[in-house]
Write a protein that holds these residues in place. Sequence first.
Motif, PDB file in Angstrom:
ATOM      1  N   LEU A 181       0.817  -1.207   0.000  1.00  0.00           N
ATOM      2  CA  LEU A 181       0.000   0.000   0.000  1.00  0.00           C
ATOM      3  C   LEU A 181       0.859   1.269   0.000  1.00  0.00           C
ATOM      4  O   LEU A 181       1.759   1.425   0.820  1.00  0.00           O
ATOM      5  N   GLN A 182       0.522   2.152  -0.942  1.00  0.00           N
ATOM      6  CA  GLN A 182       1.179   3.452  -1.052  1.00  0.00           C
ATOM      7  C   GLN A 182       0.132   4.542  -0.795  1.00  0.00           C
ATOM      8  O   GLN A 182      -0.971   4.490  -1.349  1.00  0.00           O
ATOM      9  N   ILE A 183       0.488   5.531   0.031  1.00  0.00           N
ATOM     10  CA  ILE A 183      -0.446   6.605   0.374  1.00  0.00           C
ATOM     11  C   ILE A 183       0.161   7.949  -0.002  1.00  0.00           C
ATOM     12  O   ILE A 183       1.298   8.265   0.355  1.00  0.00           O
ATOM     13  N   ARG A 184      -0.612   8.720  -0.718  1.00  0.00           N
ATOM     14  CA  ARG A 184      -0.254  10.094  -1.039  1.00  0.00           C
ATOM     15  C   ARG A 184      -1.215  10.984  -0.257  1.00  0.00           C
ATOM     16  O   ARG A 184      -2.395  11.083  -0.597  1.00  0.00           O
ATOM     17  N   PRO A 185      -0.764  11.622   0.824  1.00  0.00           N
ATOM     18  CA  PRO A 185      -1.676  12.347   1.717  1.00  0.00           C
ATOM     19  C   PRO A 185      -2.450  13.470   1.048  1.00  0.00           C
ATOM     20  O   PRO A 185      -3.590  13.749   1.419  1.00  0.00           O
ATOM     21  N   SER A 186      -1.841  14.125   0.065  1.00  0.00           N
ATOM     22  CA  SER A 186      -2.489  15.265  -0.564  1.00  0.00           C
ATOM     23  C   SER A 186      -2.236  15.253  -2.065  1.00  0.00           C
ATOM     24  O   SER A 186      -1.104  15.006  -2.515  1.00  0.00           O
ATOM     25  N   LEU A 238       2.865   1.788   3.553  1.00  0.00           N
ATOM     26  CA  LEU A 238       2.468   0.988   4.708  1.00  0.00           C
ATOM     27  C   LEU A 238       2.560  -0.484   4.320  1.00  0.00           C
ATOM     28  O   LEU A 238       2.063  -0.898   3.268  1.00  0.00           O
ATOM     29  N   HIS A 239       3.199  -1.261   5.183  1.00  0.00           N
ATOM     30  CA  HIS A 239       3.392  -2.693   4.944  1.00  0.00           C
ATOM     31  C   HIS A 239       2.285  -3.443   5.678  1.00  0.00           C
ATOM     32  O   HIS A 239       2.306  -3.547   6.912  1.00  0.00           O
ATOM     33  N   CYS A 240       1.349  -3.961   4.917  1.00  0.00           N
ATOM     34  CA  CYS A 240       0.110  -4.507   5.490  1.00  0.00           C
ATOM     35  C   CYS A 240      -0.009  -6.001   5.246  1.00  0.00           C
ATOM     36  O   CYS A 240       0.552  -6.549   4.294  1.00  0.00           O
ATOM     37  N   GLU A 246       1.139 -12.368  -3.852  1.00  0.00           N
ATOM     38  CA  GLU A 246       2.322 -12.351  -2.992  1.00  0.00           C
ATOM     39  C   GLU A 246       2.707 -10.909  -2.705  1.00  0.00           C
ATOM     40  O   GLU A 246       2.736 -10.076  -3.626  1.00  0.00           O
ATOM     41  N   ALA A 247       2.951 -10.601  -1.453  1.00  0.00           N
ATOM     42  CA  ALA A 247       3.358  -9.255  -1.056  1.00  0.00           C
ATOM     43  C   ALA A 247       4.608  -9.347  -0.199  1.00  0.00           C
ATOM     44  O   ALA A 247       4.578  -9.956   0.872  1.00  0.00           O
ATOM     45  N   GLU A 248       5.701  -8.792  -0.682  1.00  0.00           N
ATOM     46  CA  GLU A 248       6.976  -8.765   0.046  1.00  0.00           C
ATOM     47  C   GLU A 248       7.392 -10.154   0.515  1.00  0.00           C
ATOM     48  O   GLU A 248       7.813 -10.363   1.647  1.00  0.00           O
ATOM     49  N   GLY A 249       7.236 -11.133  -0.402  1.00  0.00           N
ATOM     50  CA  GLY A 249       7.660 -12.494  -0.121  1.00  0.00           C
ATOM     51  C   GLY A 249       6.673 -13.336   0.649  1.00  0.00           C
ATOM     52  O   GLY A 249       6.914 -14.523   0.881  1.00  0.00           O
TER      53      GLY A 249
END
Length: 379
Positions: free
Chosen positions: A92-97, A106-108, A179-182
């Motif tokens: 997950l990538q977040i762009r606040p504005s 964020l590693h979820c 698969e996410a980060e292995g």
Amino acid sequence: MATFNLTSSGKTYVISTDGSVSTTDGLFGNWSTNSANQIVIKKTGGSTSVKIDSDWKFNASNQLCLQQGGQDVFNFASGGARPRYRMANNVLQIRPSADFSFEFTLHCKWELDGQINLKVTVGKAASTLDGWVDDKKSRFIYWFRDKQAVGAPYALEFSGAWERDHTTAQEVRLVFKYEAEGVKGAFSLPSKAIVDAARNHLYLEYQKSGVTRRIEMRGSLEISDNFDLIFTISQQTNSAGGVVTKETRIEVETTFKFDNLSGSLELYVGKTVTATTQKLVIGGAFKISFGDNGLDLNFSYSKSAGIGQPAAIAIAVGGSFTWNSGKGALAFSYEKDGSKQTVTVQSNFLLGDVRTEIGLNITKDGQQYGIYGFLGISW
């Protein structure tokens, strides 16, 4: 530009949604996150970094919130703000504005529950997104809205592949594996896969909050000589050319019951048919022809909607009819895969005058009749 305060070792840092960090002394540096989902503050022009433990959760309105020490610090949707969310390799990538290019990660861990809620675990903090899955191109996209704002929904587009869940031998259920980060994971929807008879491909359909949602698979279908099905789910890419749905084959063993020849081809999942066995309906048409050795029966179907000529599979070759007086039933004998087989039909056949084709005549109660149709087909 919105800001919030975080404290570390007695010092207060003013964190901005443009990625900058200030203190009482002025501009200090910038911030990001690390693999432990801590906020990491780096001083401008130096190697000094400050790591601050943080908890990340989505609230009941599907808004991302930051907590420190169990207390709410910042809601990224506060003041009507609309952060941007995207997936990069299922992270997950977040762009606040939207006004700034700054983005953090964020590693979820992800899990889909039976109510189609997406459970999100960031470190030890677990929360839930209340949304839905819906797509017309075989993709697994989780949609959700900010429940306190008016606007388009957010979309989390996962990359992976659809595979069959083989724990259900008499049903076709699909899982989306990623698969996410292995770390491998899988999403499973609480519904059987159904064949769209107009396109002859699979789709998943379910209801949530009174709304019917559907994931439509794209690809092609092959019917083997023994009526097994091979659905090919074609590869799908995103606007950047990245693969979001890998090409896969869904193989389904089926049983054909010779009890209806009108309309579409009805097949039962598995080689053993019970009262709970799922039935799949393949769109197409049965076709009758009279060969040198008797009646030939074929089923013509489209392998993929609107593409190429229809394919055909032989249902029966060299068929002929007899009357079984003991059972009071019509017997249809034919060849399939080089072996002789017989179907008994006690109803749903049409008699008429004697025909010139010998194999289409029977003797019943001392009288000769011609067969002009059976199991829903007339000729």
